[in-house]
Design an enzyme around this catalytic site. Structure first.
Site, PDB file in Angstrom:
ATOM      1  N   LYS A   1       0.847  -1.200   0.000  1.00  0.00           N
ATOM      2  CA  LYS A   1       0.000   0.000   0.000  1.00  0.00           C
ATOM      3  C   LYS A   1       0.883   1.250   0.000  1.00  0.00           C
ATOM      4  CE  LYS A   1      -3.983   1.788   2.669  1.00  0.00           C
ATOM      5  NZ  LYS A   1      -4.836   1.564   3.842  1.00  0.00           N
TER       6      LYS A   1
ATOM      7  N   SER B   1      -9.710   1.525   2.781  1.00  0.00           N
ATOM      8  CA  SER B   1      -8.860   2.289   1.904  1.00  0.00           C
ATOM      9  C   SER B   1      -7.796   1.470   1.182  1.00  0.00           C
ATOM     10  CB  SER B   1      -8.177   3.394   2.702  1.00  0.00           C
ATOM     11  OG  SER B   1      -7.324   2.839   3.687  1.00  0.00           O
TER      12      SER B   1
ATOM     13  N   SER C   1      -9.867  -0.747   6.999  1.00  0.00           N
ATOM     14  CA  SER C   1      -9.286  -0.587   5.662  1.00  0.00           C
ATOM     15  C   SER C   1      -8.573  -1.795   5.086  1.00  0.00           C
ATOM     16  CB  SER C   1      -8.322   0.597   5.658  1.00  0.00           C
ATOM     17  OG  SER C   1      -9.053   1.767   5.477  1.00  0.00           O
TER      18      SER C   1
HETATM   19  N1  GLN Z   1     -13.181   3.836   6.191  1.00  0.00           N
HETATM   20  C1  GLN Z   1     -12.631   4.196   7.456  1.00  0.00           C
HETATM   21  C2  GLN Z   1     -12.299   5.656   7.482  1.00  0.00           C
HETATM   22  O1  GLN Z   1     -12.493   6.288   6.513  1.00  0.00           O
HETATM   23  C3  GLN Z   1     -11.446   3.346   7.762  1.00  0.00           C
HETATM   24  C4  GLN Z   1     -10.182   3.805   7.164  1.00  0.00           C
HETATM   25  C5  GLN Z   1      -9.015   2.955   7.506  1.00  0.00           C
HETATM   26  O2  GLN Z   1      -9.153   1.908   8.151  1.00  0.00           O
HETATM   27  N2  GLN Z   1      -7.844   3.440   7.161  1.00  0.00           N
HETATM   28  O3  GLN Z   1     -11.838   6.151   8.464  1.00  0.00           O
END
Ligand code: GLN
Length: 522
Positions: free
Chosen positions: A82, A157, A181
């Site tokens: 990532k 994400s 994410s």
């Molecule tokens: N979708 C969640 C957020 O926007 C989780 C993001 C993540 O785990 N990095 O905060």
């Protein structure tokens, strides 16, 4: 070179094949780059590829093997990383314009460990900007599409990492999970995603989003592969004071699950996770998986996590607070400056000139330095990053701190207590990963709240610092008759949530289920 069916490969099979000389590490790396070139244009999993270095890394493994060296399970394994995790000498953009030109000057703790294992890094994958989002639509550079249906999101994400594994554009990947994410995109793309116990994996060299929640973990084809990657990256790192080795003995069983003991685990099903709002398709699929596991001798029990309904309001105060403080370091000067006349939209030079003129009108009230910050941050951050910086600054500001931030921390303790109480009766908690399947691209972009709701079942785990494994429901017949809510046949995921530092138990239970439902993977 013999045709290598990458779709049948797992890390275990790759290792065996390498030892038996069925293929070389170089051939496999080349095969993955072939696939990336041919198919990633449509999917958009990668932001950058690093072919030259990756092929060199693969060749070095072949040389080692030819010289008779012993090699570990990850030697030569082609991984996708990532783009918020640093690899020295490679770009690390966090999918943000403000880091568009940044090249990492050191290796993240996890990368150091994977380099010691001789893993091969194919490239850096797409994400929501600074890991904020649930669909990878918040990337400043491109959208990642779901390999099962290109009209749908890959989740986020870590959408790029999930799509890369699902589409056989990498054999495994790293993602980061602050509120889901790793698990949510894994569920949407039909792969395995593992969020380790908070502190089990070093965050050194991870571009921070919300430091008290962020955790790096693997995305892989099987729970066994996830365990292999986790085992390589876990452990204390002096550069992350929150990292630890875990209690003695908690680690031994990661690579060799004791199925006889695992069968005796008691699994709790929280009533709050099977409520209205969860799609019929998800409910049915997840129930099928539960029945399979039950038929294998595992006992299930109803439990309650009564404060689940406060999870999102708590998370969406703590996260922006930490985001606003972590993102303060990006001023557009350090870590690669964005161009002075960078375009903010497709408006062209005239618009830019007008914008600069407008901005300069602010200067009488601002120092030159403030003006630079204002411009660079104004242009460098996308809408979601700005939304969270503004919200976070507000909830931390004097006068509001007690009402919002402090309160949210208290609620966080209550949510943690819910889990502690539940774990008095059960060893593992079983739940859907997401309320629905992968949604259409654009469906939720105009409604941040609808997007935030995607995280309802993943966020509590981060607030409590627990490990959780998301697995795709593998039972084929049960899937075919479905379709309500999402497109028929889109992947559905379920989670196994473990006690703190009992990562090996859920990884073991995951393998137990997979061996019964997808024996061809083993
Ligand atoms: N979708 C969640 C957020 O926007 C989780 C993001 C993540 O785990 N990095 O905060």
């Amino acid at each position: 070179m013999a045709h290598i069916p990458l779709q049948n490969l797992t890390i275990g099979k790759f290792h065996e094949g390498l030892l038996k000389k069925e293929f070389s590490a170089l051939e496999i790396a080349e095969a993955y780059f072939g696939e990336i070139k041919e198919r990633d244009g449509k999917i958009g999993a990668y932001l950058s590829a690093n072919e030259e270095e990756a092929l060199r890394q693969a060749e070095a493994v072949d040389v080692s093997l030819a010289e008779g060296d012993e090699i570990g399970l990850l030697a030569g394994v082609p991984l996708a990383i990532k783009d918020n995790i640093l690899i020295k000498g490679q770009p690390a953009t966090a999918a943000s314009k403000i880091l568009k030109n940044y090249v990492a000057s050191y290796d993240a703790g996890v990368i150091q460990k994977l380099k010691a294992e001789k893993a091969v890094f194919l490239g850096k994958t797409n994400l929501d900007e600074f890991a904020m989002g649930s669909s990878t639509e918040n990337s400043a550079f491109k959208i990642t599409r779901n390999p099962h249906d290109l009209e749908r999101v890959a989740g986020g994400s870590s959408g790029g990492s999930a799509a890369a594994v699902a589409a056989n554009l990498a054999l495994g990947a790293l993602g980061s999970d602050t509120g889901g994410s790793i698990r949510e995109p894994a569920a949407f793309c039909g792969v395995v995603g593992f969020k380790p116990t908070y502190g089990a994996v070093s965050r050194s060299g991870l571009i921070a989003m919300a430091s008290s929640l962020d955790q790096i973990g693997p995305l892989a084809k099987t729970a066994e592969d996830a365990a292999i990657i986790f085992n390589a990256i876990r452990g204390r790192d002096p550069l992350d004071a929150t990292s630890a080795d875990g209690p003695n003995g908690s680690d031994k069983k990661i690579l060799e699950p004791e199925f006889e003991k695992i069968k005796n685990l008691v699994v709790g099903v929280p009533e709050e996770y099977f409520v209205e709002g969860v799609s019929e398709e998800v409910k049915k699929c997840v129930e099928t998986a539960r029945k399979t596991i039950e038929s294998m001798g595992v006992k299930f029990k109803k439990i309650s996590l009564p404060h689940t309904k406060y999870t999102l309001s708590c998370y969406y105060i703590i996260v922006p607070a930490e985001v606003s403080s972590n993102l303060a370091r990006f001023d557009g000067i350090r870590y690669a400056r964005i161009a002075h006349n960078a375009r903010t939209n497709a408006g062209g030079t005239r618009n830019n000139a007008e914008k600069i003129q407008r901005d300069s009108a602010l200067s009488p009230r601002m120092s030159a330095l403030e003006e630079i910050y204002f411009r660079q941050r104004g242009r460098g951050f996308g809408a979601e990053a700005k939304r969270r910086i503004i919200l976070g600054t507000f909830v931390l500001s004097s006068g509001y701190y007690d009402a919002y931030y402090k309160k949210a921390q208290q609620v966080r303790s209550i949510i943690k207590n819910d889990f502690e109480n539940a774990f008095r009766d059960v060893d593992v908690i079983f739940a859907p990963t997401t309320p629905g399947t992968a949604f259409k691209i654009g469906e939720k972009t105009s409604d941040p709240l609808a997007m935030y709701l995607e995280d309802i079942f993943t966020v509590p785990v981060n607030l409590a610092g627990l490990p959780s494994l998301s697995l795709p429901v593998r039972e084929k017949p049960a899937r075919q008759s479905l379709g309500a809510g999402g497109k028929e046949g889109m992947p559905v995921g379920f989670q196994l949530i473990g006690r703190q530092w009992k990562d090996h138990e859920i990884l073991g239970l995951g393998q137990y289920y997979e061996r019964a439902t997808a024996p061809d993977l083993y």
